[in-house]
Design a protein around this motif. Structure first.
Motif, PDB file in Angstrom:
ATOM      1  N   ARG A 173     -35.701  -2.077 -24.410  1.00 45.25           N
ATOM      2  CA  ARG A 173     -35.778  -3.153 -23.426  1.00 45.25           C
ATOM      3  C   ARG A 173     -35.896  -4.508 -24.112  1.00 45.25           C
ATOM      4  N   LYS A 174     -36.666  -4.591 -25.207  1.00 44.37           N
ATOM      5  CA  LYS A 174     -36.826  -5.865 -25.913  1.00 44.37           C
ATOM      6  C   LYS A 174     -35.509  -6.343 -26.507  1.00 44.37           C
ATOM      7  N   ALA A 175     -34.664  -5.386 -26.898  1.00 44.69           N
ATOM      8  CA  ALA A 175     -33.371  -5.741 -27.497  1.00 44.69           C
ATOM      9  C   ALA A 175     -32.254  -5.826 -26.460  1.00 44.69           C
ATOM     10  N   PHE A 176     -32.581  -5.589 -25.188  1.00 40.11           N
ATOM     11  CA  PHE A 176     -31.568  -5.499 -24.134  1.00 40.11           C
ATOM     12  C   PHE A 176     -30.882  -6.844 -23.908  1.00 40.11           C
ATOM     13  N   LYS A 177     -29.559  -6.843 -23.958  1.00 40.28           N
ATOM     14  CA  LYS A 177     -28.764  -8.046 -23.717  1.00 40.28           C
ATOM     15  C   LYS A 177     -28.009  -7.988 -22.391  1.00 40.28           C
ATOM     16  N   GLY A 178     -27.916  -6.808 -21.826  1.00 45.20           N
ATOM     17  CA  GLY A 178     -27.167  -6.633 -20.589  1.00 45.20           C
ATOM     18  C   GLY A 178     -26.404  -5.320 -20.611  1.00 45.20           C
ATOM     19  N   LEU A 179     -26.180  -4.760 -19.451  1.00 47.87           N
ATOM     20  CA  LEU A 179     -25.446  -3.502 -19.349  1.00 47.87           C
ATOM     21  C   LEU A 179     -23.960  -3.731 -19.614  1.00 47.87           C
ATOM     22  N   PRO A 180     -23.280  -2.736 -20.174  1.00 46.20           N
ATOM     23  CA  PRO A 180     -21.827  -2.858 -20.334  1.00 46.20           C
ATOM     24  C   PRO A 180     -21.135  -2.491 -19.025  1.00 46.20           C
ATOM     25  N   PHE A 181     -20.268  -3.337 -18.563  1.00 43.34           N
ATOM     26  CA  PHE A 181     -19.532  -3.090 -17.325  1.00 43.34           C
ATOM     27  C   PHE A 181     -18.034  -3.052 -17.611  1.00 43.34           C
ATOM     28  N   PHE A 182     -17.329  -2.197 -16.882  1.00 48.48           N
ATOM     29  CA  PHE A 182     -15.878  -2.303 -16.873  1.00 48.48           C
ATOM     30  C   PHE A 182     -15.510  -3.658 -16.271  1.00 48.48           C
ATOM     31  N   PRO A 183     -14.358  -4.218 -16.627  1.00 49.33           N
ATOM     32  CA  PRO A 183     -13.919  -5.451 -15.965  1.00 49.33           C
ATOM     33  C   PRO A 183     -13.821  -5.236 -14.454  1.00 49.33           C
ATOM     34  N   THR A 184     -14.272  -6.211 -13.697  1.00 52.74           N
ATOM     35  CA  THR A 184     -14.183  -6.115 -12.241  1.00 52.74           C
ATOM     36  C   THR A 184     -12.735  -5.904 -11.827  1.00 52.74           C
ATOM     37  N   ASP A 185     -12.522  -4.901 -10.994  1.00 48.56           N
ATOM     38  CA  ASP A 185     -11.157  -4.534 -10.601  1.00 48.56           C
ATOM     39  C   ASP A 185     -11.109  -4.387  -9.079  1.00 48.56           C
ATOM     40  N   TYR A 186     -10.361  -5.270  -8.454  1.00 44.74           N
ATOM     41  CA  TYR A 186     -10.250  -5.274  -6.986  1.00 44.74           C
ATOM     42  C   TYR A 186      -9.614  -3.992  -6.476  1.00 44.74           C
ATOM     43  N   ALA A 187      -8.844  -3.300  -7.320  1.00 39.17           N
ATOM     44  CA  ALA A 187      -8.196  -2.048  -6.911  1.00 39.17           C
ATOM     45  C   ALA A 187      -9.214  -0.942  -6.645  1.00 39.17           C
ATOM     46  N   PHE A 188     -10.422  -1.083  -7.204  1.00 39.64           N
ATOM     47  CA  PHE A 188     -11.471  -0.086  -7.001  1.00 39.64           C
ATOM     48  C   PHE A 188     -12.421  -0.492  -5.864  1.00 39.64           C
ATOM     49  N   TYR A 189     -11.987  -1.420  -5.072  1.00 41.09           N
ATOM     50  CA  TYR A 189     -12.693  -1.860  -3.865  1.00 41.09           C
ATOM     51  C   TYR A 189     -11.817  -1.421  -2.702  1.00 41.09           C
ATOM     52  N   VAL A 190     -12.164  -0.304  -2.085  1.00 43.78           N
ATOM     53  CA  VAL A 190     -11.250   0.334  -1.144  1.00 43.78           C
ATOM     54  C   VAL A 190     -11.881   0.528   0.238  1.00 43.78           C
ATOM     55  N   GLU A 191     -11.028   0.522   1.226  1.00 46.21           N
ATOM     56  CA  GLU A 191     -11.487   0.810   2.587  1.00 46.21           C
ATOM     57  C   GLU A 191     -11.651   2.315   2.745  1.00 46.21           C
ATOM     58  N   ALA A 192     -12.775   2.716   3.336  1.00 42.60           N
ATOM     59  CA  ALA A 192     -13.059   4.134   3.530  1.00 42.60           C
ATOM     60  C   ALA A 192     -13.483   4.387   4.967  1.00 42.60           C
ATOM     61  N   THR A 193     -13.196   5.581   5.429  1.00 41.49           N
ATOM     62  CA  THR A 193     -13.619   6.002   6.765  1.00 41.49           C
ATOM     63  C   THR A 193     -14.686   7.070   6.612  1.00 41.49           C
ATOM     64  N   LEU A 194     -15.820   6.846   7.254  1.00 41.36           N
ATOM     65  CA  LEU A 194     -16.937   7.783   7.168  1.00 41.36           C
ATOM     66  C   LEU A 194     -16.885   8.765   8.329  1.00 41.36           C
ATOM     67  N   GLU A 195     -16.678  10.022   8.001  1.00 42.41           N
ATOM     68  CA  GLU A 195     -16.711  11.100   8.987  1.00 42.41           C
ATOM     69  C   GLU A 195     -18.114  11.708   8.969  1.00 42.41           C
TER      70      GLU A 195
END
Length: 209
Positions: free
Chosen positions: A61-83
Protein backbone atom coordinates in the motif's frame (compact mmCIF):
# COMPACT_ATOMS: atom_id res chain seq x y z
CA UNK A 1 -15.85 -3.79 -3.06
CA UNK A 2 -18.89 -5.54 -1.65
CA UNK A 3 -18.40 -9.15 -2.61
CA UNK A 4 -15.01 -9.66 -1.01
CA UNK A 5 -16.55 -10.18 2.45
CA UNK A 6 -15.11 -7.08 4.08
CA UNK A 7 -18.01 -5.22 5.67
CA UNK A 8 -15.79 -2.55 7.27
CA UNK A 9 -15.03 -1.14 3.83
CA UNK A 10 -18.56 -0.88 2.49
CA UNK A 11 -18.85 2.90 2.74
CA UNK A 12 -16.29 3.72 0.06
CA UNK A 13 -17.50 0.86 -2.10
CA UNK A 14 -21.06 2.08 -1.77
CA UNK A 15 -20.00 5.53 -2.95
CA UNK A 16 -18.39 3.92 -6.00
CA UNK A 17 -21.63 2.12 -6.84
CA UNK A 18 -23.79 5.20 -6.37
CA UNK A 19 -21.38 7.24 -8.48
CA UNK A 20 -21.91 4.78 -11.32
CA UNK A 21 -25.72 4.75 -11.07
CA UNK A 22 -26.12 7.30 -13.87
CA UNK A 23 -23.84 5.27 -16.14
CA UNK A 24 -25.89 2.16 -15.43
CA UNK A 25 -29.30 3.64 -16.22
CA UNK A 26 -28.52 6.13 -19.00
CA UNK A 27 -26.78 5.52 -22.31
CA UNK A 28 -23.84 7.91 -22.06
CA UNK A 29 -22.16 9.50 -25.07
CA UNK A 30 -18.49 8.53 -25.56
CA UNK A 31 -17.04 11.64 -23.89
CA UNK A 32 -19.36 11.45 -20.88
CA UNK A 33 -18.74 7.72 -20.59
CA UNK A 34 -14.97 8.25 -20.60
CA UNK A 35 -15.33 10.80 -17.80
CA UNK A 36 -17.45 8.39 -15.75
CA UNK A 37 -14.83 5.65 -16.11
CA UNK A 38 -12.07 8.03 -14.99
CA UNK A 39 -14.16 8.89 -11.91
CA UNK A 40 -14.65 5.19 -11.16
CA UNK A 41 -10.91 4.52 -11.49
CA UNK A 42 -10.08 7.45 -9.21
CA UNK A 43 -12.52 6.24 -6.56
CA UNK A 44 -11.13 2.72 -6.73
CA UNK A 45 -7.55 3.95 -6.43
CA UNK A 46 -8.53 6.14 -3.47
CA UNK A 47 -9.96 3.09 -1.73
CA UNK A 48 -6.75 1.13 -2.29
CA UNK A 49 -4.68 3.98 -0.83
CA UNK A 50 -6.84 4.23 2.29
CA UNK A 51 -5.45 2.12 5.17
CA UNK A 52 -9.00 1.57 6.43
CA UNK A 53 -10.26 0.29 3.09
CA UNK A 54 -7.35 -1.16 1.16
CA UNK A 55 -6.91 -4.90 0.56
CA UNK A 56 -3.21 -4.30 -0.01
CA UNK A 57 -0.66 -5.41 2.60
CA UNK A 58 0.96 -2.38 4.32
CA UNK A 59 4.23 -2.52 2.39
CA UNK A 60 2.44 -2.72 -0.98
CA UNK A 61 0.00 0.00 0.00
CA UNK A 62 2.85 2.42 0.80
CA UNK A 63 4.33 1.81 -2.65
CA UNK A 64 0.93 1.89 -4.39
CA UNK A 65 0.80 4.24 -7.39
CA UNK A 66 -2.53 3.14 -8.84
CA UNK A 67 -4.21 0.08 -10.28
CA UNK A 68 -3.40 -0.98 -13.85
CA UNK A 69 -6.40 -0.52 -16.12
CA UNK A 70 -7.03 -1.53 -19.70
CA UNK A 71 -7.55 1.55 -21.89
CA UNK A 72 -11.14 2.73 -21.65
CA UNK A 73 -13.05 1.15 -24.52
CA UNK A 74 -16.55 2.30 -25.44
CA UNK A 75 -17.10 -1.03 -27.23
CA UNK A 76 -17.20 -2.72 -23.80
CA UNK A 77 -20.05 -0.45 -22.70
CA UNK A 78 -23.07 -2.36 -23.93
CA UNK A 79 -26.82 -2.30 -23.62
CA UNK A 80 -28.17 -5.33 -21.77
CA UNK A 81 -31.61 -6.70 -21.02
CA UNK A 82 -32.18 -8.14 -17.57
CA UNK A 83 -34.44 -11.18 -17.50
CA UNK A 84 -35.45 -11.54 -13.87
CA UNK A 85 -35.86 -14.91 -12.16
CA UNK A 86 -38.40 -14.93 -9.32
CA UNK A 87 -38.31 -18.69 -8.83
CA UNK A 88 -34.61 -19.33 -8.09
CA UNK A 89 -33.85 -20.81 -4.68
CA UNK A 90 -30.92 -19.65 -2.51
CA UNK A 91 -27.67 -21.54 -2.94
CA UNK A 92 -24.22 -21.52 -1.39
CA UNK A 93 -21.62 -19.93 -3.62
CA UNK A 94 -18.09 -21.30 -3.55
CA UNK A 95 -15.36 -18.93 -2.45
CA UNK A 96 -11.58 -18.90 -2.22
CA UNK A 97 -11.93 -20.30 1.32
CA UNK A 98 -14.22 -22.78 3.03
CA UNK A 99 -16.83 -20.05 3.51
CA UNK A 100 -19.95 -20.52 1.37
CA UNK A 101 -22.21 -17.46 1.57
CA UNK A 102 -25.80 -17.66 0.43
CA UNK A 103 -26.80 -16.02 -2.82
CA UNK A 104 -29.78 -16.22 -5.09
CA UNK A 105 -29.93 -15.94 -8.84
CA UNK A 106 -31.58 -12.60 -9.50
CA UNK A 107 -31.72 -12.95 -13.25
CA UNK A 108 -29.77 -13.10 -16.50
CA UNK A 109 -28.28 -10.25 -18.51
CA UNK A 110 -28.55 -10.68 -22.28
CA UNK A 111 -26.27 -8.55 -24.43
CA UNK A 112 -24.19 -8.51 -27.61
CA UNK A 113 -20.44 -7.95 -27.64
CA UNK A 114 -18.31 -7.92 -30.78
CA UNK A 115 -21.36 -9.14 -32.69
CA UNK A 116 -21.74 -12.19 -30.46
CA UNK A 117 -24.85 -12.74 -28.31
CA UNK A 118 -23.82 -13.42 -24.72
CA UNK A 119 -25.30 -13.67 -21.27
CA UNK A 120 -24.25 -13.35 -17.64
CA UNK A 121 -26.10 -14.47 -14.54
CA UNK A 122 -26.70 -11.79 -11.92
CA UNK A 123 -26.69 -12.72 -8.24
CA UNK A 124 -27.95 -11.16 -5.04
CA UNK A 125 -26.34 -11.72 -1.64
CA UNK A 126 -28.76 -12.80 1.07
CA UNK A 127 -26.49 -11.22 3.68
CA UNK A 128 -26.55 -7.83 1.97
CA UNK A 129 -30.30 -7.98 1.40
CA UNK A 130 -30.67 -7.76 5.19
CA UNK A 131 -28.48 -4.65 5.48
CA UNK A 132 -30.16 -1.24 5.14
CA UNK A 133 -28.91 0.54 2.06
CA UNK A 134 -27.74 -2.61 0.30
CA UNK A 135 -31.06 -4.27 -0.49
CA UNK A 136 -30.79 -3.51 -4.20
CA UNK A 137 -27.13 -4.50 -4.66
CA UNK A 138 -26.46 -6.98 -7.47
CA UNK A 139 -23.29 -8.93 -8.15
CA UNK A 140 -21.90 -10.08 -11.51
CA UNK A 141 -18.79 -12.28 -11.19
CA UNK A 142 -17.30 -13.50 -14.46
CA UNK A 143 -14.28 -15.06 -16.12
CA UNK A 144 -12.98 -14.60 -19.65
CA UNK A 145 -9.98 -15.66 -21.79
CA UNK A 146 -7.79 -12.85 -20.44
CA UNK A 147 -7.72 -14.44 -16.96
CA UNK A 148 -4.28 -15.56 -15.88
CA UNK A 149 -2.61 -13.51 -18.62
CA UNK A 150 -3.84 -9.95 -18.98
CA UNK A 151 -6.20 -10.01 -16.00
CA UNK A 152 -6.43 -11.77 -12.64
CA UNK A 153 -6.66 -15.55 -12.96
CA UNK A 154 -9.60 -15.87 -10.56
CA UNK A 155 -11.94 -13.71 -12.63
CA UNK A 156 -13.38 -10.26 -12.00
CA UNK A 157 -16.54 -8.63 -10.65
CA UNK A 158 -19.00 -5.93 -11.70
CA UNK A 159 -21.39 -4.25 -9.23
CA UNK A 160 -24.89 -3.15 -10.19
CA UNK A 161 -28.01 -1.81 -8.50
CA UNK A 162 -31.45 -3.22 -9.25
CA UNK A 163 -32.59 -1.18 -12.27
CA UNK A 164 -36.03 0.36 -12.63
CA UNK A 165 -36.08 -0.77 -16.26
CA UNK A 166 -35.13 -4.20 -17.63
CA UNK A 167 -32.80 -2.41 -20.04
CA UNK A 168 -29.53 -1.15 -18.59
CA UNK A 169 -25.96 -0.34 -19.57
CA UNK A 170 -23.39 -3.00 -18.68
CA UNK A 171 -19.92 -1.49 -18.48
CA UNK A 172 -16.97 -3.88 -18.47
CA UNK A 173 -14.69 -0.86 -18.01
CA UNK A 174 -15.83 -1.08 -14.37
CA UNK A 175 -14.73 -4.69 -13.90
CA UNK A 176 -12.51 -5.00 -10.83
CA UNK A 177 -10.49 -7.71 -9.11
CA UNK A 178 -11.58 -9.60 -6.00
CA UNK A 179 -9.47 -8.73 -2.98
CA UNK A 180 -8.00 -12.22 -3.12
CA UNK A 181 -5.89 -10.95 -6.00
CA UNK A 182 -3.97 -8.90 -3.43
CA UNK A 183 -4.11 -10.85 -0.18
CA UNK A 184 -5.04 -14.43 0.84
CA UNK A 185 -6.76 -13.20 4.00
CA UNK A 186 -9.94 -12.40 2.10
CA UNK A 187 -12.75 -14.78 1.22
CA UNK A 188 -13.90 -14.07 -2.34
CA UNK A 189 -16.71 -15.65 -4.38
CA UNK A 190 -15.54 -17.79 -7.28
CA UNK A 191 -17.37 -16.96 -10.54
CA UNK A 192 -19.74 -19.85 -11.33
CA UNK A 193 -19.18 -21.83 -14.52
CA UNK A 194 -22.28 -20.30 -16.12
CA UNK A 195 -20.50 -16.93 -16.13
CA UNK A 196 -17.51 -17.99 -18.23
CA UNK A 197 -17.47 -15.62 -21.18
CA UNK A 198 -15.89 -16.88 -24.42
CA UNK A 199 -14.95 -13.32 -25.46
CA UNK A 200 -11.77 -11.65 -24.18
CA UNK A 201 -12.74 -8.70 -21.96
CA UNK A 202 -9.88 -6.25 -22.36
CA UNK A 203 -11.50 -3.63 -20.15
CA UNK A 204 -11.48 -2.82 -16.46
CA UNK A 205 -8.70 -3.70 -14.03
CA UNK A 206 -5.74 -5.57 -15.48
CA UNK A 207 -3.42 -8.01 -13.75
CA UNK A 208 -0.49 -6.29 -12.06
CA UNK A 209 1.73 -9.36 -12.29
Amino acid sequence: MFSNFRFSGFLVALLCVFASAHAQTAHLAPAEHAQSVVAFQQELNAEYRNPQESPLPPAERKAFKGLPFFPTDYAFYVEATLERDSTALPFRMKTSTAREPEYRKYGVLHFTLNGQPLQLTVYQSLDLMRKPGYEDYLFVPFTDPTNGHESYGGGRYIDLRIPKSPVLMLDFNRAYNPYCAYSPKYSCPVPPAENRLPVAIRAGVQSDH
